[in-house]
Each structure stands twice: as structure tokens, then as C-alpha cells.
Design a protein around this motif. Sequence first.
Motif, short mmCIF file in Angstrom:
data_model
loop_
_atom_site.label_atom_id
_atom_site.label_comp_id
_atom_site.label_asym_id
_atom_site.label_seq_id
_atom_site.Cartn_x
_atom_site.Cartn_y
_atom_site.Cartn_z
N GLN A 93 -42.17 30.13 15.04
CA GLN A 93 -43.11 31.21 15.80
C GLN A 93 -42.05 32.15 16.24
O GLN A 93 -42.76 33.16 17.24
N VAL A 94 -40.98 31.66 16.27
CA VAL A 94 -39.93 33.18 17.12
C VAL A 94 -39.68 34.22 15.66
O VAL A 94 -39.59 34.54 16.01
N ASP A 95 -39.11 32.90 14.61
CA ASP A 95 -39.24 34.55 13.97
C ASP A 95 -39.98 34.00 12.81
O ASP A 95 -40.39 33.23 11.35
N SER A 96 -40.75 35.16 12.85
CA SER A 96 -42.25 35.03 11.46
C SER A 96 -41.78 35.73 10.28
O SER A 96 -43.17 36.50 9.99
N THR A 97 -41.16 36.84 10.33
CA THR A 97 -40.74 37.46 9.33
C THR A 97 -39.66 37.41 8.80
O THR A 97 -38.73 36.57 8.54
N ARG A 98 -39.84 37.45 7.12
CA ARG A 98 -38.55 37.43 6.36
C ARG A 98 -37.44 37.71 6.53
O ARG A 98 -36.93 36.87 6.67
N TYR A 99 -37.61 38.75 7.41
CA TYR A 99 -35.90 39.18 7.32
C TYR A 99 -35.31 38.66 8.65
O TYR A 99 -34.31 37.89 8.38
N SER A 100 -36.39 37.73 9.65
CA SER A 100 -35.85 37.03 10.53
C SER A 100 -35.59 35.53 10.32
O SER A 100 -34.65 35.31 10.84
N VAL A 101 -36.49 35.06 9.41
CA VAL A 101 -35.88 34.11 8.75
C VAL A 101 -34.67 33.90 8.17
O VAL A 101 -34.18 33.26 8.09
N PHE A 102 -34.38 35.24 6.75
CA PHE A 102 -33.08 35.05 6.45
C PHE A 102 -31.98 35.42 7.64
O PHE A 102 -30.75 35.17 7.65
N SER A 103 -32.19 35.86 8.70
CA SER A 103 -30.89 36.86 9.37
C SER A 103 -30.42 34.97 10.39
O SER A 103 -29.54 34.39 10.58
N ARG A 104 -31.46 34.11 11.06
CA ARG A 104 -31.08 32.77 10.64
C ARG A 104 -30.62 31.99 9.37
O ARG A 104 -29.40 30.93 10.62
N ILE A 105 -31.06 32.18 8.83
CA ILE A 105 -30.45 31.30 8.10
C ILE A 105 -28.90 31.87 7.76
O ILE A 105 -27.85 31.05 7.91
N PHE A 106 -28.45 33.24 7.65
CA PHE A 106 -27.11 33.96 7.63
C PHE A 106 -25.90 33.38 8.99
O PHE A 106 -24.89 32.78 8.95
N GLU A 107 -26.65 33.43 10.37
CA GLU A 107 -26.49 32.84 10.80
C GLU A 107 -25.92 31.06 11.43
O GLU A 107 -24.99 30.94 11.44
N GLY A 108 -26.99 30.08 10.38
CA GLY A 108 -26.24 29.23 10.21
C GLY A 108 -25.57 29.34 9.08
O GLY A 108 -24.29 27.91 9.83
N ILE A 109 -25.21 30.10 8.69
CA ILE A 109 -24.28 29.53 6.99
C ILE A 109 -22.70 30.19 7.70
O ILE A 109 -22.04 29.62 7.92
N PHE A 110 -22.50 31.49 8.52
CA PHE A 110 -21.83 32.35 9.46
C PHE A 110 -21.18 31.58 10.39
O PHE A 110 -19.70 32.87 10.87
N GLU A 111 -22.74 31.93 10.69
CA GLU A 111 -21.73 31.27 11.57
C GLU A 111 -22.01 32.48 13.14
O GLU A 111 -21.11 32.10 14.10
N TYR A 112 -22.34 32.95 12.94
CA TYR A 112 -22.49 34.38 13.74
C TYR A 112 -23.82 35.44 13.32
O TYR A 112 -24.08 35.48 12.25
N GLU A 113 -24.33 36.19 14.28
CA GLU A 113 -25.52 36.73 13.80
C GLU A 113 -25.70 38.03 13.15
O GLU A 113 -24.25 37.98 12.92
N PRO A 114 -26.53 38.40 11.74
CA PRO A 114 -25.14 39.73 10.57
C PRO A 114 -26.10 40.76 11.80
O PRO A 114 -26.90 40.54 13.55
#
Length: 376
Positions: A93-114
Motif C-alpha cells: 500500500q505504501v510501496d506500490s511500484t516495482r522500483y519501490s518494492v525493490f528499494s525496500r528489499i535493498f534496505e532490508g539486505i544492506f540496512e540502509y536506503e538506496p
Amino acid sequence: MADDPEEGMLSWDESVFRNEHVFEIDYVPETFAHRESEMRSLKYALRPAARGSRPLNVIARGPPGTGKTTAVQKVFGELGAQTDVRTVRVNCQVDSTRYSVFSRIFEGIFEYEPPSSGISFKKLFRQITEKLVEEDEVLVVALDDVNYLFYEGEASDTLYSLLRAHEAHSGAKIGVIVVLGPEPRCHRGLGRPRPERLPPRRGVLPGVRPRGNRRHPPRTCRARFPRGRRLDRSPDEVAELTAESGDLRVGIDLLRRAGLNAEMRASRTVSLQDVEEAYEKSKYVHLSHSLQALSDSEIELLEVIAQHDGERAGDVYDAFHDQTGLGYTRYSEIINKLDQLDIIDATYTNVEGRGRSRQLSLRYEPDAVLNRLEGS
């Protein structure tokens, strides 16, 4: 004093609640009752990840408020505590595009935002998969409220990228949990991902059941209110109203508001009147939740529909176009989204001399919609 605003209410150190925290939206209960089989299904699908293999993919489907998110959070908590599996839950509902979804995944893996700009999706995707392969880690992604990806036309590309990540980068091990509502029409937006690429394991969480087949509402109420606080027939009334709404979040909000109503009249008993008065606000929980996901143009169209409730789609479009200048294609996309969100009904009717035409009607009172739009 007769005008004292605190006269007639419980004092600050008195409450009808045993633990009011359980009513908060992010509360995860220690004991997750009546979902044992669903939890087992999730654990079954994710067991390979604990051994370093790619897990099974899962669709968790059910009405709002039936515990889909809680089940995922509970299992993710266990995985994180006992294994090295990476888990990321994305609120679509917050991250509703492919790019924003993968940005959250990136943050979860690297522990900082892209970076917010200057990085392409291809590079973002490559950095994620390279990190997983380098660390020999398994990633499980939960796409929560994935319906919103369908509404925005982003579900197909997002799922395709996740489910075929091992083809883009050999050795990448990613599992997907798709959390969505009960409407099968959401699957129509899958497009490119063919059936063999869809999650093979499905779990359906049953919704609220009416009297005679409910899931122990009195026990639920006792967990929230202290001993000695008499509830009369309130649990039965809460269960009936919740079943009528089809959303357990209504029942949780209803219990909280009814308790606050009792406190405001200095009562240690939650009465039927407290419940009935609280329901006048609690019944709009789904509406308020859905309105948070709307863009400016979607809000503008909803305002137009509220002013032309029950009219034909063509007439509504004329009013919308005059107000915004947007074309029919965008108008039709928004209508479909509002229909999917269950905010409006867009039903086809026969019009004499004109064939079939859609009629647009709000599922709520126009004033209730407009008031909540003004306050959002």
C-alpha cells in the motif's frame, strides 16, 4: 463544578482495559489462536530456506483483518531468531511500484536506503542478487497487501523479477509470499508471469463467521478487559457487527471505542449502547484505510462520484474532465481501482437507446466519504 469536562468520566488512573496496547495496528500477539494450520503451511513452505535452499512460494489469501500479516510476522520472527535467512516484508500500500518494492528489499539486505535518484532498477536489482550470492544467503520476501500492485499495474513485472531472479543471476535464492485479499479478480493483472511461475502453495484464511459459528469473541474480549468489568451482551453484539462488516479490524476498533465510551461516562461496564455508538465510527475503518492509498487525481474523482452518486459513468466522466482535464483512459483506470478497493460499485446496466452503461455508486454514504477525504 458543573462545567468541569472531567466530571462524569473515570479518573486518569482508572480503565476498563486490561491491556489497551493490543488494539494498536502493529500489535503482534504472543498467542496466535485459530491459525495453527495456516502457520504450519507457511513453515512447511519456508523450511528449505533454513537449510540454504530456495523455499516454496506461497499465496496467503483471506478477508481483511484475518491474520495474514500477523502470520507472516510470527514466522519471520522465528526464522530471524533461529536461522540466517533474510526476511523482508513490503507494505505494497505504501510501496506500490516495482522500483519501490525493490528499494525496500535493498534496505532490508544492506540496512540502509538506496539513493533516491541516479540508480536504475537494473543496477538496484543486480546489487541485491550479487549480495545474496556473495553471502550465500536465502531471501524471503512478503508482498503484503499485494492488491495495490495490481491496482497500479505493477504486479506482473514485480513478481516476474522476483520469481525469475535466479535466471538473471545464477545462485540467487529468493522465495515469495504473496499476501492478498479474497477477490479472485486480482489475479487478472498477472499478465506476463505464466501459471508455472505463480506461487504453487496457497493458504486461505477464513473470515468472520456469524452467530453460531464464531471464533470465540467472548474469550477475545476477556483478553482485553480486566476481570470484574462486566460486558453484558456486548461481545455478541461486537461479533455480529464485525461479521456484518466482513473485516475483523472493525471488531478490534469497535472494542476499543466502546471501552473508551464507557470510561467517558464513568462506567466500569461496557454496554450495548457503548458498542452501538462506537460502531457509527468503527464501521468506516475499511474506508479510512483504503483512502490512505489514493493519489490526488483518485481523490478528485472520488469527490466527483460523491457529488454524482448513482449516475452513469459517462456523466461522471464529463464532470471529472471539466474539473481536472484528465482523459478517459486515466478516468477508467481510477474507476477500476476504486471498484477493486470496494469504495464504489461500478455495475453495468441497460440504458434505453444506449445499450449497456456503467452506473457508479458509493458503498458508503457520500457525506462519510467527503468528511474523511477532508480530514485526510
